[in-house]
Design an enzyme around this catalytic site. Structure first.
Site, mmCIF file in Angstrom:
data_model
loop_
_atom_site.group_PDB
_atom_site.id
_atom_site.type_symbol
_atom_site.label_atom_id
_atom_site.label_comp_id
_atom_site.label_asym_id
_atom_site.label_seq_id
_atom_site.Cartn_x
_atom_site.Cartn_y
_atom_site.Cartn_z
ATOM 1 N N GLU A 149 -51.873 -51.372 -73.089
ATOM 2 C CA GLU A 149 -53.081 -51.028 -72.399
ATOM 3 C C GLU A 149 -52.850 -49.543 -72.599
ATOM 4 O O GLU A 149 -51.726 -48.941 -72.213
ATOM 5 C CB GLU A 149 -52.689 -51.606 -70.801
ATOM 6 C CG GLU A 149 -53.880 -51.197 -69.942
ATOM 7 C CD GLU A 149 -53.676 -50.068 -68.883
ATOM 8 O OE1 GLU A 149 -54.355 -48.959 -69.083
ATOM 9 O OE2 GLU A 149 -52.723 -50.136 -68.102
ATOM 10 N N CYS A 185 -54.937 -44.220 -66.184
ATOM 11 C CA CYS A 185 -55.675 -44.583 -67.181
ATOM 12 C C CYS A 185 -57.358 -45.361 -66.691
ATOM 13 O O CYS A 185 -58.337 -45.078 -67.389
ATOM 14 C CB CYS A 185 -55.175 -45.595 -67.956
ATOM 15 S SG CYS A 185 -54.698 -47.065 -67.125
#
Length: 491
Positions: free
Chosen positions: A259, A293
């Site tokens: 990720e 993020c």
């Protein structure tokens, strides 16, 4: 569990966790763990070495088979006990997140709730590792497909949501019968690593099933990624580093579960409910100082609403309480370190030099960066085309739906996003057109639910966390055939 499980910053964190033992620094260097608000050292942890990584993987490989052989209720019970420890030590963990990661109260609570939810999902995995029986094209043959643990799982986790982003890989891996070696970020080695070791130790996890090696990314992280033992390498962090990690892992035929970075849009159409759009914008841009993020990196706002949107966003940003994250009223605490602060402020300065208007913010008090709003932003400006990872809201105007979609997709990233419109058909058209792994209508991009797959497209990662998706990552299938009757061969 004991009611006095020591979770204070000075509770003896200066050790690696190997084979169920707390291994002191010995002749290793020490890494100071600094409070990002006060810049005072709150602890020191060993600077692990590549030899420590090799030892940890060897221990994990030795422990894994016997752990996998445990009945599902035993593996589930350990995770359930760890959940109890999290609940009973809630306030202590919140304090650790505040002083180590700069987490405000609202962020810390959200992180703990999400981590706990991940663990609750993981506790069910031992009972969800279902196989299947399949007929055979060969007479008298039986086919059985089993779901089995991958083996040893390496986890490299980041500093922004350290407990959550470590736990979402560690808990499923352990529950599914794997052994784990965890390398937390050097900024947050306690809440991202050693805390998990203590929680699972108290929960009764057998020695060697979870091992934690603290240290630098350049030495420990590299050794973690290129080691031949792990069958899965879970990494959360920047795209640049993640691509290197993936290449090293793939060189040993290990599965990279990644990720990575994001450049997420918050699209506000001409049919948006402006109140809801601004509410989402404030949360999505400024939660944990924008250090996520999945936070909003670019605000794409229709020209008809643009001026009012900017005005409201500035008003809300200027009203946010800033300062010490241990103060329960604080919304904007410190960013993690000077390098992060300087990079984000340079993006702001360069964007203003290129023609953007600084509506508010743009400076810092220590590591507390002011909530910043930029208007008249072009998509190519530094604060918009880079993942700024700070409390910065670049606002970009658009006039047509297709233009918004084109700007949204003009990035190597594809992690999350959001679209606001009271016309749900319009919202869905735009959401469908944006190349991203996750997108949220009439909300903002910072969403993570334990039972829903989480991950990105393009250079935002490989694979998915949560739900059945992470179970797929940390297990593999094994085909066993049984020839019950004599088989006739052609020769």
């Amino acid at each position: 569990m004991t009611d006095d499980l020591p979770l204070t910053p000075d509770a003896g964190w200066n050790a690696l966790y190997l084979d169920g033992e707390w291994t002191g620094p010995g002749d290793r260097d020490l890494i100071d763990v600094e409070n990002p608000y006060t810049r005072e050292a709150i602890a020191a942890v060993p600077a692990g070495t590549s030899e420590d990584v090799d030892e940890a993987y060897g221990i994990a490989a030795e422990a894994q088979a016997s752990w996998a052989a445990q009945p599902p209720q035993r593996r589930a019970g350990v995770v359930e006990a760890a959940i109890e420890h999290v609940t009973e030590n809630w306030e202590g963990i919140l304090e650790l997140l505040a002083v180590e990661a700069g987490s405000t109260r609202v962020k810390g609570v959200a992180e703990l709730q999400t981590a706990k939810g991940m663990m609750q999902q993981a506790a069910s995995y031992p009972f969800r590792m279902n196989g299947e029986h399949a007929d055979s094209i060969v007479p008298g043959k039986e086919n059985v497909v089993e779901r089995v643990p991958a083996g040893v799982v390496g986890v490299i986790s980041p500093w922004n949501f350290p407990l959550h982003l470590s736990m979402r890989a560690v808990a499923p891996a352990v529950a599914a019968g794997n052994a784990v070696v965890l390398k937390p970020a050097s900024n947050t080695p306690i809440t991202g690593g050693l805390l998990l070791a203590r929680l699972f130790e108290e929960a009764g996890l057998p020695d060697g099933v979870l091992n934690v090696v603290t240290g630098s990314g350049s030495e420990v992280g590299t050794a973690m990624a290129e080691h031949p033992t792990p069958r899965v390498l879970a990494f959360t962090g920047s795209t640049e580093v993640g691509e290197t990690v993936a290449a090293k892992a793939a060189g040993n035929c290990a599965l990279p579960a990644l990720e990575l970075g994001g450049n997420n849009v918050h699209v506000v159409t001409d049919r948006a409910d402006l109140d809801r759009a601004v509410d989402g914008a404030v949360f999505g841009s400024f939660m944990h100082q924008g250090q996520a993020c999945i936070s909003i990196n670019r605000h794409l706002v229709h020209e008809e609403l643009y001026d009012e949107y900017v005005e409201r966003l500035v008003e809300r940003a200027e009203a946010l309480p800033t300062g010490d994250p241990t103060d329960e009223e604080t919304v904007i605490g410190p960013v993690i370190d000077e390098t992060q602060r300087d990079t984000m402020l340079e993006f702001v300065e360069e964007s203003v030099d290129a023609g953007a208007t600084l509506e508010t913010g743009g400076d810092a008090d220590g590591l507390v960066v002011e909530p910043t709003v930029l208007s008249a932003v072009d998509p190519e400006m530094e604060a918009a085309c880079n993942e700024h990872f700070g409390p910065i809201a670049p606002v970009i105007p658009f006039s047509e739906e297709d233009e918004a979609i084109e700007v949204a997709n003009d990035t190597v990233h594809g992690l999350s996003g959001s679209v606001h419109s009271q016309d749900l058909e319009q919202a869905r058209r735009i959401a469908d057109g944006i190349h991203t792994g996750m997108i949220h209508v009439n909300d903002q991009p910072m969403n993570d639910e334990p039972h829903v797959p989480f991950g990105g497209m393009k250079e935002s990662g490989l694979g998915r966390y949560n739900a059945e998706s992470i179970l797929d990552e940390v297990t593999t299938t094994k085909w066993i055939s049984i020839q019950r009757e004599p088989r006739e061969y052609p020769f």
